[in-house]
Design an enzyme around this catalytic site. Structure first.
Site, mmCIF file in Angstrom:
data_model
loop_
_atom_site.group_PDB
_atom_site.id
_atom_site.type_symbol
_atom_site.label_atom_id
_atom_site.label_comp_id
_atom_site.label_asym_id
_atom_site.label_seq_id
_atom_site.Cartn_x
_atom_site.Cartn_y
_atom_site.Cartn_z
ATOM 1 N N LYS A 96 0.844 -1.184 0.000
ATOM 2 C CA LYS A 96 0.000 0.000 0.000
ATOM 3 C C LYS A 96 0.884 1.240 0.000
ATOM 4 C CE LYS A 96 -3.786 2.096 2.689
ATOM 5 N NZ LYS A 96 -4.676 1.909 3.860
ATOM 6 N N SER A 171 -9.169 1.836 2.679
ATOM 7 C CA SER A 171 -8.337 2.680 1.857
ATOM 8 C C SER A 171 -7.227 1.929 1.135
ATOM 9 C CB SER A 171 -7.718 3.786 2.733
ATOM 10 O OG SER A 171 -6.948 3.233 3.783
ATOM 11 N N SER A 195 -9.669 -0.853 6.722
ATOM 12 C CA SER A 195 -9.109 -0.661 5.384
ATOM 13 C C SER A 195 -8.391 -1.855 4.795
ATOM 14 C CB SER A 195 -8.169 0.543 5.387
ATOM 15 O OG SER A 195 -8.891 1.732 5.620
#
Length: 504
Positions: A96, A171, A195
């Site tokens: 990420k 996210s 997330s």
């Protein structure tokens, strides 16, 4: 950096800003006194910074063209090969884009961070490479990691491989699409309100948020330190357990890590089956205002399948769960704003400070007009509630977390696991870019009523795909006591081995 000594005019302005009422004569005296303080700052400035060693070669990589980025999931592609012969050799991973990979650009989904390149590897990155993994690059994430959907990144929306008109979840949105599409074996996401688990539910894979602090957050851009978790996203349970086992443990640089177990073994119980497990279906995890009947039904059917595999499954009422999201909210809102306004770290913390990130973020207000509506809503809410109540509700919510965790632990005293839907709905359609603030923010924050309480309490939770509803995946969430990730994997592996969720 050259230290500029404060001048008379600087302290005159400070006096006016702080309302101290200092006489002009004393301002001159303070100016002279602070010259000595400036000398100490200059000494600190001249000392060599203490940064972790970057061990594995890499290049800055490249920004992939649309043809090699079908779901808009990648931010930067840069292959970094780990140690030959490690336990993760042969696995390809994505990170990420709030996880630092030295020498490779990182923007955390935010236009204000474009051009920033970290100078350190996150601890978890070094551990992955030490165990032989290959990192293929940085995956898109949502703007400052605020959204639970996949439409807020400054690089544009990330698309769900099951239906490209729908959200991939956030996210950790780019990781979601890459894992779901099978373009990587696993990905490292982060989870402050769901997330890792929200994407797992929306896009059909395994998402583990381990116990708070069990994975060091060193070298990961923080959002709210008491909510921050790094987790693993993968297509199957065994891969997930292998990756998590490689990155857990104390690194001496993250004060969130305390009272950790002496050792971690997530693989030995994978084939133990579900027989003997005691599972509590939490009634309050179902039937939210936005719950979809087919999602609730699919998760209840998943619980019955675990019963058929030999688990004891009972329904239990836990009323405080319905207030868990509300308890999380002031922590998330005010904590996120505190981190942003405190240049990501603030003070009163003994962890590793990545000062290059602090420099990159120090002028964030110059880009505030570019912030998406969900980030703007957080800043507005934080400004209002902190201004009126001076952090008292952040503090009260943190105090209430102990009551909330005790309520879950009271049930877990009699059961091994709690069970509920990961999210109350299937992956929704991505909003139109021109939609108003209400729809934009609503889509970003509509799904985390079940996931967020376990960020506040820090209890480990895993989302496992348990079936389909109208052609889209449904996630079932299992929650355990602190440091019982092995039990979560055991239950998830039993379900995965017995049922092909894509046919259910």
């Amino acid at each position: 950096m050259t230290i500029r000594k404060p001048q008379y005019e600087d302290l005159l302005a400070a006096d006016q800003a702080l309302g101290l009422g200092i006489s002009k004569a004393d301002i001159q005296a303070f100016t002279e006194l602070l010259e000595e303080v400036s000398h100490d700052y200059a000494i600190v400035d001249a000392l060599t910074p203490e940064l972790p060693e970057v061990r594995y070669p890499r290049t800055p990589g490249h920004y992939p063209a649309p043809a090699e980025n079908p779901y808009n999931a990648w931010y930067v592609k840069s292959e970094v090969k780990g140690r030959p012969g490690g336990q993760l050799e042969g696995l390809n991973l994505a990170l990420k884009d709030n996880v630092m990979l030295a020498g490779v650009p990182m923007m955390a989904g935010a236009s204000s961070l474009r051009g920033y390149t970290p100078d350190v590897d996150a601890t978890l990155v070094t551990r992955l490479l030490d165990q032989g993994a290959t990192i293929l690059g940085k995956a898109q994430c949502e703007y400052f990691c605020v959204s639970g959907s996949s439409h807020t990144s400054a690089q544009g929306p990330v698309k769900n491989p099951w239906d490209e008109a729908r959200s991939a979840g956030g996210s950790s949105s780019g990781c979601s699409a890459l894992v779901s599409a099978g373009l990587v074996d696993a990905a490292i996401g982060t989870d402050q309100g769901g997330s890792v688990r929200i994407p797992a539910a929306y896009a059909g894979f395994v998402g583990m948020k381990p116990t708070h602090g069990v994975v060091p957050y060193t070298g990961v851009m923080p959002v709210e330190m008491t909510l921050d978790h790094a987790g693993v996203m993968s297509g199957d349970v065994r891969t997930n357990a292998r990756v998590l086992e490689a990155i857990v443990g104390d690194d001496g640089l993250d004060p969130r890590q305390r009272r950790l177990p002496d050792s971690f073994d997530y693989l030995s119980q994978l084939e133990a089956g579900a027989t003997g497990l005691r599972i509590a279906i939490i009634a309050e995890g179902f039937g939210w205002e936005n719950s979809e009947e087919e999602v609730d039904a699919a998760v209840r059917a998943g619980a019955e399948r675990l019963r058929s595999l030999g688990a004891t499954v009972d329904q239990v009422s836990l009323p405080l769960h319905r207030k868990g999201h509300a308890i999380w909210t002031p922590i998330a809102i005010e904590g996120t704003a505190n981190q942003l306004e405190g240049f990501n770290y603030g003070s009163n913390w003994k962890g590793l400070y990545v000062t290059s990130l602090m420099r990159a973020q120090q002028d964030w207000r110059a880009n505030a007009s570019d912030f998406p509506a969900d980030v703007t809503s957080v800043l507005l809410a934080a400004h209002y509630f902190r201004g009126h109540y001076h952090g008292q509700y952040y503090a009260k919510a943190q105090n209430l977390v102990r009551r909330l965790k005790a309520a879950y632990e009271a049930v877990l005293a009699d059961y091994d696991l709690l069970l509920m839907p990961t999210v109350p709905l299937k992956a929704p359609r991505l909003p139109d870019p021109g939609c108003g603030a209400r729809e934009w923010v609503g889509r970003a924050l509509e799904m985390n009523t079940n996931t967020a309480p376990f960020n506040a309490t820090g209890l480990p939770a895993i989302s496992v795909p348990c079936g389909m509803a109208q052609g889209l995946p449904v996630g079932m969430m299992l929650i355990g006591r602190d440091y019982t990730e092995a039990t979560l994997y055991r239950a998830a592996a039993a379900y995965e081995a017995a049922f092909d969720w894509k046919t259910l």
